[in-house]
Design a protein around this motif. Structure first.
Motif, PDB file in Angstrom:
ATOM      1  N   PRO A 157      40.678  28.625  48.184  1.00 28.77           N
ATOM      2  CA  PRO A 157      40.053  29.732  48.978  1.00 28.77           C
ATOM      3  C   PRO A 157      38.575  29.915  48.612  1.00 28.77           C
ATOM      4  O   PRO A 157      38.167  29.698  47.478  1.00 28.77           O
ATOM      5  CB  PRO A 157      40.858  30.976  48.586  1.00 28.77           C
ATOM      6  CG  PRO A 157      41.405  30.655  47.246  1.00 28.77           C
ATOM      7  CD  PRO A 157      41.618  29.196  47.199  1.00 28.77           C
ATOM      8  N   ALA A 192      33.402  40.699  46.470  1.00 28.32           N
ATOM      9  CA  ALA A 192      34.205  41.053  45.297  1.00 28.32           C
ATOM     10  C   ALA A 192      33.431  40.821  44.011  1.00 28.32           C
ATOM     11  O   ALA A 192      33.517  41.620  43.082  1.00 28.32           O
ATOM     12  CB  ALA A 192      35.487  40.236  45.298  1.00 28.32           C
ATOM     13  N   PHE A 193      32.692  39.700  44.016  1.00 31.43           N
ATOM     14  CA  PHE A 193      31.985  39.396  42.755  1.00 31.43           C
ATOM     15  C   PHE A 193      30.646  40.132  42.636  1.00 31.43           C
ATOM     16  O   PHE A 193      30.104  40.269  41.557  1.00 31.43           O
ATOM     17  CB  PHE A 193      31.778  37.879  42.661  1.00 31.43           C
ATOM     18  CG  PHE A 193      33.091  37.144  42.499  1.00 31.43           C
ATOM     19  CD1 PHE A 193      33.734  37.121  41.273  1.00 31.43           C
ATOM     20  CD2 PHE A 193      33.693  36.516  43.580  1.00 31.43           C
ATOM     21  CE1 PHE A 193      34.943  36.472  41.164  1.00 31.43           C
ATOM     22  CE2 PHE A 193      34.898  35.883  43.449  1.00 31.43           C
ATOM     23  CZ  PHE A 193      35.545  35.846  42.232  1.00 31.43           C
ATOM     24  N   ALA A 245      30.509  43.197  43.529  1.00 29.76           N
ATOM     25  CA  ALA A 245      30.870  44.614  43.299  1.00 29.76           C
ATOM     26  C   ALA A 245      30.520  45.101  41.898  1.00 29.76           C
ATOM     27  O   ALA A 245      29.942  46.199  41.748  1.00 29.76           O
ATOM     28  CB  ALA A 245      32.355  44.815  43.580  1.00 29.76           C
ATOM     29  N   PRO A 246      30.844  44.311  40.819  1.00 28.25           N
ATOM     30  CA  PRO A 246      30.484  44.818  39.483  1.00 28.25           C
ATOM     31  C   PRO A 246      28.977  45.038  39.356  1.00 28.25           C
ATOM     32  O   PRO A 246      28.523  46.029  38.795  1.00 28.25           O
ATOM     33  CB  PRO A 246      30.983  43.729  38.541  1.00 28.25           C
ATOM     34  CG  PRO A 246      32.026  43.013  39.290  1.00 28.25           C
ATOM     35  CD  PRO A 246      31.597  43.037  40.737  1.00 28.25           C
ATOM     36  N   GLY A 247      28.241  44.061  39.892  1.00 31.75           N
ATOM     37  CA  GLY A 247      26.794  44.203  39.777  1.00 31.75           C
ATOM     38  C   GLY A 247      26.298  45.415  40.538  1.00 31.75           C
ATOM     39  O   GLY A 247      25.483  46.205  40.045  1.00 31.75           O
ATOM     40  N   ALA A 278      28.076  47.954  41.321  1.00 30.22           N
ATOM     41  CA  ALA A 278      28.518  49.169  40.625  1.00 30.22           C
ATOM     42  C   ALA A 278      27.620  49.469  39.440  1.00 30.22           C
ATOM     43  O   ALA A 278      27.252  50.642  39.184  1.00 30.22           O
ATOM     44  CB  ALA A 278      29.972  49.011  40.141  1.00 30.22           C
ATOM     45  N   LEU A 279      27.248  48.407  38.717  1.00 29.39           N
ATOM     46  CA  LEU A 279      26.377  48.612  37.562  1.00 29.39           C
ATOM     47  C   LEU A 279      25.015  49.137  38.008  1.00 29.39           C
ATOM     48  O   LEU A 279      24.447  50.070  37.404  1.00 29.39           O
ATOM     49  CB  LEU A 279      26.206  47.298  36.795  1.00 29.39           C
ATOM     50  CG  LEU A 279      25.419  47.396  35.485  1.00 29.39           C
ATOM     51  CD1 LEU A 279      26.093  48.375  34.528  1.00 29.39           C
ATOM     52  CD2 LEU A 279      25.262  46.016  34.843  1.00 29.39           C
ATOM     53  N   PHE A 286      25.475  52.587  38.942  1.00 25.86           N
ATOM     54  CA  PHE A 286      25.556  53.388  37.722  1.00 25.86           C
ATOM     55  C   PHE A 286      24.163  53.639  37.135  1.00 25.86           C
ATOM     56  O   PHE A 286      23.814  54.756  36.755  1.00 25.86           O
ATOM     57  CB  PHE A 286      26.440  52.662  36.708  1.00 25.86           C
ATOM     58  CG  PHE A 286      26.510  53.359  35.383  1.00 25.86           C
ATOM     59  CD1 PHE A 286      27.339  54.469  35.223  1.00 25.86           C
ATOM     60  CD2 PHE A 286      25.741  52.951  34.313  1.00 25.86           C
ATOM     61  CE1 PHE A 286      27.407  55.117  34.004  1.00 25.86           C
ATOM     62  CE2 PHE A 286      25.798  53.595  33.111  1.00 25.86           C
ATOM     63  CZ  PHE A 286      26.648  54.682  32.944  1.00 25.86           C
ATOM     64  N   MET A 296      40.699  31.921  41.347  1.00 24.54           N
ATOM     65  CA  MET A 296      39.915  32.861  42.174  1.00 24.54           C
ATOM     66  C   MET A 296      40.525  34.261  42.163  1.00 24.54           C
ATOM     67  O   MET A 296      39.828  35.279  42.069  1.00 24.54           O
ATOM     68  CB  MET A 296      39.862  32.328  43.612  1.00 24.54           C
ATOM     69  CG  MET A 296      39.074  33.203  44.563  1.00 24.54           C
ATOM     70  SD  MET A 296      37.325  33.241  44.141  1.00 24.54           S
ATOM     71  CE  MET A 296      36.850  31.601  44.705  1.00 24.54           C
ATOM     72  N   ALA A 343      39.753  35.880  38.941  1.00 19.54           N
ATOM     73  CA  ALA A 343      38.329  36.266  38.839  1.00 19.54           C
ATOM     74  C   ALA A 343      38.024  37.476  39.727  1.00 19.54           C
ATOM     75  O   ALA A 343      37.331  38.421  39.332  1.00 19.54           O
ATOM     76  CB  ALA A 343      37.463  35.074  39.240  1.00 19.54           C
ATOM     77  N   THR A 344      38.601  37.459  40.948  1.00 22.46           N
ATOM     78  CA  THR A 344      38.373  38.585  41.864  1.00 22.46           C
ATOM     79  C   THR A 344      38.940  39.883  41.267  1.00 22.46           C
ATOM     80  O   THR A 344      38.320  40.941  41.317  1.00 22.46           O
ATOM     81  CB  THR A 344      39.035  38.284  43.210  1.00 22.46           C
ATOM     82  OG1 THR A 344      38.515  37.059  43.709  1.00 22.46           O
ATOM     83  CG2 THR A 344      38.763  39.414  44.199  1.00 22.46           C
ATOM     84  N   ALA A 378      36.713  41.029  38.605  1.00 19.65           N
ATOM     85  CA  ALA A 378      35.457  41.568  39.137  1.00 19.65           C
ATOM     86  C   ALA A 378      35.673  42.958  39.719  1.00 19.65           C
ATOM     87  O   ALA A 378      34.913  43.904  39.472  1.00 19.65           O
ATOM     88  CB  ALA A 378      34.899  40.620  40.199  1.00 19.65           C
ATOM     89  N   ARG A 379      36.741  43.108  40.518  1.00 14.92           N
ATOM     90  CA  ARG A 379      36.995  44.431  41.107  1.00 14.92           C
ATOM     91  C   ARG A 379      37.289  45.474  40.017  1.00 14.92           C
ATOM     92  O   ARG A 379      36.865  46.630  40.102  1.00 14.92           O
ATOM     93  CB  ARG A 379      38.174  44.346  42.077  1.00 14.92           C
ATOM     94  CG  ARG A 379      37.754  43.722  43.393  1.00 14.92           C
ATOM     95  CD  ARG A 379      38.896  43.650  44.375  1.00 14.92           C
ATOM     96  NE  ARG A 379      38.401  43.116  45.638  1.00 14.92           N
ATOM     97  CZ  ARG A 379      39.171  42.520  46.549  1.00 14.92           C
ATOM     98  NH1 ARG A 379      40.480  42.382  46.290  1.00 14.92           N
ATOM     99  NH2 ARG A 379      38.662  42.071  47.674  1.00 14.92           N
ATOM    100  N   LYS A 410      36.205  45.404  37.022  1.00 13.85           N
ATOM    101  CA  LYS A 410      34.962  45.764  36.341  1.00 13.85           C
ATOM    102  C   LYS A 410      34.143  46.758  37.178  1.00 13.85           C
ATOM    103  O   LYS A 410      33.582  47.742  36.678  1.00 13.85           O
ATOM    104  CB  LYS A 410      34.142  44.478  36.106  1.00 13.85           C
ATOM    105  CG  LYS A 410      33.072  44.637  35.073  1.00 13.85           C
ATOM    106  CD  LYS A 410      33.698  44.787  33.694  1.00 13.85           C
ATOM    107  CE  LYS A 410      32.608  44.947  32.648  1.00 13.85           C
ATOM    108  NZ  LYS A 410      33.196  45.219  31.347  1.00 13.85           N
ATOM    109  N   ALA A 411      34.109  46.453  38.523  1.00 15.89           N
ATOM    110  CA  ALA A 411      33.347  47.356  39.398  1.00 15.89           C
ATOM    111  C   ALA A 411      33.934  48.764  39.372  1.00 15.89           C
ATOM    112  O   ALA A 411      33.217  49.772  39.312  1.00 15.89           O
ATOM    113  CB  ALA A 411      33.344  46.802  40.830  1.00 15.89           C
ATOM    114  N   THR A 416      33.053  50.572  36.216  1.00 15.69           N
ATOM    115  CA  THR A 416      31.668  51.060  36.264  1.00 15.69           C
ATOM    116  C   THR A 416      31.576  52.317  37.133  1.00 15.69           C
ATOM    117  O   THR A 416      30.885  53.289  36.805  1.00 15.69           O
ATOM    118  CB  THR A 416      30.745  49.966  36.805  1.00 15.69           C
ATOM    119  OG1 THR A 416      30.927  48.785  36.039  1.00 15.69           O
ATOM    120  CG2 THR A 416      29.284  50.411  36.729  1.00 15.69           C
ATOM    121  N   GLN A 417      32.311  52.235  38.276  1.00 11.96           N
ATOM    122  CA  GLN A 417      32.323  53.427  39.143  1.00 11.96           C
ATOM    123  C   GLN A 417      32.910  54.631  38.394  1.00 11.96           C
ATOM    124  O   GLN A 417      32.492  55.776  38.597  1.00 11.96           O
ATOM    125  CB  GLN A 417      33.142  53.147  40.406  1.00 11.96           C
ATOM    126  CG  GLN A 417      32.378  52.281  41.409  1.00 11.96           C
ATOM    127  CD  GLN A 417      33.218  51.959  42.636  1.00 11.96           C
ATOM    128  OE1 GLN A 417      34.338  52.445  42.773  1.00 11.96           O
ATOM    129  NE2 GLN A 417      32.694  51.107  43.501  1.00 11.96           N
TER     130      GLN A 417
END
Lengths: 623, 148
Positions: free
Chosen positions: A24, A30-31, A33-35, A37-38, A41, B116, B119-120, B123-124, B126-127, B130-131
């Protein structure tokens, strides 16, 4: 021929070569999102820090602005209160200087630019309001000062007007000046105390007052002929009718003064100042002068004699009245001097009598010594003679412990009815024996002459006390009060006479009635003065509803009809039944000391009660 | 602390906990999907092995038929019959290789899918974490503002 089958009918490999995705696809969201979000923040944290910083800055700015506002407000209001400007321009200039000084002071504090702007904005209101207020106040002060100045000018004008008569040209000039000034002040809108109408009214008043006062001055210094002219000129004066009436009254007063001066001149011819002082300054001498003057003889005073001849009968009548008044004054003066002399004599005699009486009663003064006492006047001589007689009687042993009850009662009544005003005054009472009634050519005997015969020493002392206080009660409040107390006490005792003596029908037949009443009075008198000395009020002591009432609730002073009948019977019987000594004896002393016993309530109640006199009589009889 | 400030602090804490919970769930979902992919890889390998076996069995059967037919015809196993037999043999091997290759390709896809997914999920997760911290920070700011 056999057919040999081929692999995949000869088409080669049947399986396709694999191809396509090896997995896929990664979703970037999705990847990311952390950035994101950071980053979010971090943004939020930064915003928070920013907000805190801004809030801190805002708070600091506001604090500084408040402090500067308060100080500036204080300076501005103080300046406005202390400002004395009386016009808007001066106020504006002064306030601008104040505003600049405040602004400069703030600028020198080194605030950041944004803070300085914030402070400046916050101060704009106080500057705008203060400036407006300062100008308004200055305007009001200016108007008020102008009005005060105008009022002062007006008052000065009034004072000027009062100096001039209405006919004086300066009066008219000043009047016009005042009215013009009032008009211009009114047009300028000054809040003056006076307006044109009130100024006109005041000028009218001043004009009338000036006319009136000038005329009044003329009247006060006029003689009779001038007065006639002034009175005839009154209707022509430019004055209201009430003011004219006042002047007419002054004319009358002046005429009366002139009459008074005339009368005074003639009245002064009769000198009364020294009358009574010498043997020549007598009422008779004055009457002689008046009699001669009435006939036109003024003892060589030709001016008065000439004037007397010119007087009308009406004036002569006034002078006669004045002479009559002078003679009355002279008589009053002589009377006063005589009263004063009498009082001095009375004081002297009373003082000597008081000092020597105790010695005489004790037998310590001889007749010769009494004759040498320095009594003065007629009353003094009476005292001397009667005291000499008393010394003789005392030497003969004439002494009474109790007064004769009936004579005492009748004498007391005369004293309290003011029929006896001196201890040397002779008198008779209905119960006196014939020789007393005939004594001294029917004048009877005095209180001193009766001492030891009719009255005890104690009773004479009480009589003296009342007479002295009664005669001289006008001299002091204490004497008046004591006289009043004694009168109240006498009324009280008199009111109890029938109660103490018993039924009047039987009392006449009972020889003990009068002595019982006498005893009652003596006992009550002792209690009365003892309680007065203790500070109690006479009205309370004599009021049956008061707790301090003299008669105790358990005391039986009123004899029963049975007892009265027995006493009457006993008096007719030779064997008189007397009470036993122990029945009327004082209360037992017990273990008490002498002073304690004599001061105790039970002893004092007995000593001032009905039993004590009987006890003493029985005791004397035993001796 | 006044009620408004308490409500702000409470909502902030709830938001933080919700986000942390969501982060944990996201990580678990990723792990779950990864394990599904790994299981699918195993099934895929088994299916490819079965396909290869079937190909080989059919090819064996064909080659037997070829030999029998050749023998029945009295012809020596040479020349064309031999060619046909060899062809069948080599093609079978070729198909088998292709099946193996396809299996490897799909296995790689499944392994990649599992990686994947993990990892997804991370990542979610982690996001969301942070939120969660951000919500805590925002709530703290509001509370501090209210406290003042």
């Amino acid at each position: 021929m056999p057919k040999i089958p081929l692999y995949n009918q000869g088409a080669g490999p049947s399986v396709q070569m694999a191809a396509g995705t090896l997995g896929p696809r990664a979703q970037s969201g999705a990847f990311e999102a952390p950035g994101r979000a950071l980053a979010g923040f971090a943004d939020a944290a930064g915003q928070v820090a920013f907000n805190f910083g801004m809030a801190e800055k805002d708070r600091e700015n506001k604090r500084i602005a408040r402090e500067e506002y308060a100080q500036a407000y204080d300076e501005v209001t103080t300046w406005i209160m202390e400002d004395k400007s009386t016009n808007v321009e001066d106020a504006q200039t002064g306030f601008s200087e104040l505003q600049k000084s405040i602004t400069d002071r703030i600028a020198q504090k080194g605030y950041k630019k944004s803070t300085q702007e914030f402070v400046s904005n916050s101060l704009s209101k106080v500057f705008l309001e203060g400036g407006l207020d300062a100008k308004q106040q200055a305007y009001k002060r200016g108007v008020s000062a102008s009005a005060r100045a105008a009022d002062a000018d007006t008052l000065a004008g009034f004072e000027t007007l009062r100096k001039y008569t209405p006919n004086d040209p300066r009066f008219k000039f000043t009047e016009d000046l005042l009215l013009d000034s009032a008009k211009s002040n009114a047009e300028a809108g000054l809040p003056t105390t006076y307006n044109p109408i009130s100024i006109q009214k005041e000028i009218r008043s001043i004009r009338e007052n000036n006319v009136r006062s000038n005329y009044a001055d003329l009247i006060s210094g006029a003689d009779s002929s001038q007065l006639d002219k002034l009175e005839s000129g009154l209707p022509d004066l430019d004055l209201p009718e009430p003011a004219k009436n006042v002047l007419r009254g002054m004319v009358k007063t002046r005429r009366a003064e002139l009459d008074t001066e005339l009368v005074a001149r003639f009245a002064a011819y009769i000198p009364i100042e020294n009358v009574g002082d010498t043997d020549f300054d007598t009422i008779e001498a004055l009457e002689y002068l008046v009699e001669n003057a009435r006939g036109g003889n003024f003892g060589g005073d030709t001016a008065l004699e000439a004037e007397w001849e010119t007087l009308s009968q009406e004036d002569k009548n006034k002078v006669e009245t004045a002479w009559s008044n002078r003679l009355t004054q002279a008589r009053n003066q002589v009377s006063f001097n005589q009263n004063k002399k009498d009082k001095d004599e009375r004081d002297t005699n009373e003082s000597i009598y008081t000092d020597s009486k105790e010695k005489i009663l004790a037998g310590d003064l001889s007749v010769a010594q009494v004759r040498n006492l320095e009594f003065v006047g007629l009353d003094g001589e009476k005292l001397r003679e009667q005291l000499v007689d008393l010394v003789g009687r005392r030497a003969r042993g004439e002494l009474l412990t109790d007064s004769k009850p009936i004579i005492y009662r009748e004498t007391t009544a005369k004293i309290y009815q003011d029929e006896i005003k001196s201890v040397t005054q002779r008198f008779v009472v209905p119960s006196d024996p014939p020789e007393v009634k005939a004594a001294n050519n029917g004048a009877g005997l005095s209180i001193i002459e009766r001492q030891g015969k009719d009255f005890s020493d104690g009773d004479v002392g009480e009589m003296e006390r009342y007479i002295s206080n009664s005669v001289r009660q006008a001299e002091s409040a204490d004497r008046a009060q004591e006289t009043r107390n004694l009168q109240l006490f006498n009324d009280f005792v008199s009111g109890y006479k029938n109660v103490i003596m018993g039924d009047p029908v039987f009392a006449r037949l009972n020889i003990n009635s009068e002595s019982r009443f006498y005893d009652f009075k003596m006992q009550m008198r002792e209690r009365f003065f003892r309680e007065l000395d203790a500070g109690k009020e006479a009205k309370d002591l004599l009021n049956p509803r008061s707790r301090d009432f003299l008669i105790r609730v358990d005391e039986e002073w009123t004899p029963s009809p049975r007892l009265i009948m027995e006493e009457i019977k006993a008096s007719l019987d030779a064997n008189t039944d007397t009470p036993k000594l122990q029945d009327v004896a004082p209360p037992p002393r017990g273990n008490r000391g002498v002073q304690e016993y004599l001061g105790s309530d039970d002893y004092l109640n007995w000593a001032t009660g009905p039993k004590a006199p009987i006890y003493r009589k029985l005791l004397e009889a035993q001796r | 602390m006044d009620p408004a400030t308490a409500a702000v602090v409470g909502s902030s804490v709830l938001s933080f906990k919700g986000n942390m919970q969501a982060a944990k769930s996201a990580r678990r979902v990723g792990e779950y999907n990864a394990q599904l992919a790994e299981n699918e890889r195993v099934l895929l390998l088994q299916r490819k092995a079965a396909e290869e076996a079937a190909i080989r069995r059919n090819s064996e059967r064909l080659r037997s038929t070829q030999v029998v037919q050749t023998a029945a015809s009295g012809v020596e196993m040479s020349g064309s019959p031999m060619q046909a037999l060899a062809d069948a043999y080599f093609n079978t091997e070729l198909d088998a290789l292709r099946i193996q290759y396809a299996g490897e390709v799909e296995e790689v896809a499944k392994v990649s899918e599992a990686a994947m997914s993990r990892a997804t999920g991370r990542a979610r997760s982690k996001a969301l974490q942070t939120q969660a911290y951000q919500s805590l920070l925002t709530g703290g700011e509001k509370a501090a503002t209210l406290l003042g």
